[in-house]
Design a protein around this motif. Structure first.
Motif, mmCIF file in Angstrom:
data_model
loop_
_atom_site.group_PDB
_atom_site.id
_atom_site.type_symbol
_atom_site.label_atom_id
_atom_site.label_comp_id
_atom_site.label_asym_id
_atom_site.label_seq_id
_atom_site.Cartn_x
_atom_site.Cartn_y
_atom_site.Cartn_z
ATOM 1 N N HIS A 179 0.816 -1.217 0.000
ATOM 2 C CA HIS A 179 0.000 0.000 0.000
ATOM 3 C C HIS A 179 0.853 1.272 0.000
ATOM 4 O O HIS A 179 0.317 2.370 -0.172
ATOM 5 N N LEU A 180 2.159 1.151 0.211
ATOM 6 C CA LEU A 180 3.000 2.310 0.481
ATOM 7 C C LEU A 180 3.668 2.859 -0.774
ATOM 8 O O LEU A 180 4.142 2.104 -1.624
ATOM 9 N N LYS A 181 3.731 4.186 -0.853
ATOM 10 C CA LYS A 181 4.434 4.824 -1.962
ATOM 11 C C LYS A 181 5.939 4.642 -1.824
ATOM 12 O O LYS A 181 6.651 4.484 -2.813
ATOM 13 N N ASP A 182 6.431 4.702 -0.583
ATOM 14 C CA ASP A 182 7.868 4.548 -0.337
ATOM 15 C C ASP A 182 8.071 3.556 0.809
ATOM 16 O O ASP A 182 8.301 3.955 1.950
ATOM 17 N N PRO A 183 7.976 2.256 0.524
ATOM 18 C CA PRO A 183 8.114 1.257 1.589
ATOM 19 C C PRO A 183 9.458 1.317 2.309
ATOM 20 O O PRO A 183 9.538 0.992 3.495
ATOM 21 N N TYR A 184 10.502 1.744 1.603
ATOM 22 C CA TYR A 184 11.835 1.722 2.200
ATOM 23 C C TYR A 184 11.939 2.675 3.391
ATOM 24 O O TYR A 184 12.610 2.376 4.384
ATOM 25 N N LYS A 223 15.485 -7.980 -0.841
ATOM 26 C CA LYS A 223 16.821 -7.530 -1.258
ATOM 27 C C LYS A 223 17.273 -6.331 -0.424
ATOM 28 O O LYS A 223 18.439 -6.257 0.006
ATOM 29 N N TYR A 224 16.351 -5.400 -0.181
ATOM 30 C CA TYR A 224 16.690 -4.207 0.598
ATOM 31 C C TYR A 224 17.115 -4.589 2.014
ATOM 32 O O TYR A 224 18.092 -4.048 2.557
ATOM 33 N N LEU A 225 16.396 -5.511 2.617
ATOM 34 C CA LEU A 225 16.747 -5.956 3.968
ATOM 35 C C LEU A 225 18.128 -6.607 3.988
ATOM 36 O O LEU A 225 18.946 -6.330 4.871
ATOM 37 N N LYS A 226 18.398 -7.458 3.015
ATOM 38 C CA LYS A 226 19.709 -8.113 2.949
ATOM 39 C C LYS A 226 20.819 -7.089 2.747
ATOM 40 O O LYS A 226 21.891 -7.185 3.370
ATOM 41 N N LEU A 241 8.652 -12.871 5.368
ATOM 42 C CA LEU A 241 10.072 -12.668 5.626
ATOM 43 C C LEU A 241 10.275 -12.427 7.119
ATOM 44 O O LEU A 241 9.680 -11.512 7.684
ATOM 45 N N VAL A 242 11.086 -13.254 7.737
ATOM 46 C CA VAL A 242 11.491 -13.023 9.128
ATOM 47 C C VAL A 242 12.947 -12.586 9.065
ATOM 48 O O VAL A 242 13.818 -13.347 8.637
ATOM 49 N N ALA A 243 13.205 -11.340 9.463
ATOM 50 C CA ALA A 243 14.522 -10.733 9.276
ATOM 51 C C ALA A 243 15.135 -10.353 10.620
ATOM 52 O O ALA A 243 14.438 -9.883 11.525
ATOM 53 N N SER A 244 16.442 -10.565 10.734
ATOM 54 C CA SER A 244 17.145 -10.199 11.960
ATOM 55 C C SER A 244 18.610 -9.930 11.636
ATOM 56 O O SER A 244 19.173 -10.527 10.713
#
Length: 228
Positions: free
Chosen positions: A143-148, A200-203, A220-223
């Motif tokens: 839903h977001l224009k800029d998820p980052y 990819k951004y998270l990595k 995605l479970v990220a840590s």
């Protein structure tokens, strides 16, 4: 005597305005409930079970310990499922309307005491750095224009070694939602940034990823925990 009559008239006007506002709010809520019932029927037609999908996210996130934040309350589906399992959490949304519906949904399920609802902008959260051990975002990213920018804020609110759980629709899920919205007479607008770009951004920002798939979603479970 005239002053007393004026005060009585003002009081009656205030009561009338309050009753009108309450009636409008009740009518709006009834319309939302009817819309949700129609959406539930359409979801079932496509084999999409919202509760089953939310429980899949919760299973993928285990173990869940510490302070929990949910980004994007929506109608309260994830918050309700977490609260049913005994978890306490903070859940925020930008929409006051969605928060009000979620509040009533939680109260109807007798779970309101376990969930603190907050109105927040995901791009500039009021929470201090390192406030939560677990952060969830389910079906919000598209839903977001800029998820980052939102991901950066959620990461800021996460303690070192905490877990950021981002779940969103895969291509089949997005196609399903587009068709459901079309059948409802609307259009499902989705961000050009999909869950693969988010991974990819998270990595690229130092997160390790554990990925789970359901029919309609990617979880995605990220840590950044070295032992993750």
């Amino acid at each position: 005597m005239a002053d007393r009559k004026n005060e009585q008239k003002k009081s009656q006007n205030r009561d009338s305005q309050r009753q009108k506002a309450e009636a409008e709010q009740e009518e709006e809520m009834n319309q939302q409930l009817a819309q949700i019932a129609r959406r539930k029927e359409l979801n079932a037609r496509f084999g999409y079970d919202v509760e089953r999908e939310r429980l899949a996210v919760i299973r993928a996130a285990q173990p869940i310990t510490g302070r929990i934040l949910e980004a994007g309350t929506g109608q309260g589906h994830l918050a309700i499922n977490l609260a049913r399992l005994g978890y306490r959490l903070v859940s925020f949304d930008l929409s006051a309307e969605q928060l009000e519906f979620a509040r009533q949904n939680l109260e109807a399920n007798k779970l309101a005491q376990l969930v603190e609802l907050r109105q927040e902008d995901g791009e500039k959260l009021s929470f201090p750095d390192c406030s939560f051990e677990i952060v969830f975002s389910v079906n919000m990213i598209h839903h977001l224009k800029d998820p980052y920018r939102v991901i950066d804020e959620l990461s800021r609110a996460l303690v070192p070694g905490g877990k950021l759980i981002i779940s969103d629709f895969n291509p089949e899920g997005l196609a399903m939602m587009a068709e459901i919205h079309r059948l409802e007479g609307g259009q499902h607008e989705a961000s050009p940034v999909g869950i693969d770009e988010v991974e990819k951004y998270l990595k690229d920002n130092g997160f390790k990823i554990k990925k789970t798939r359901t029919r309609f979603q990617i979880i995605l479970v990220a840590s950044r925990d070295s032992k993750f």
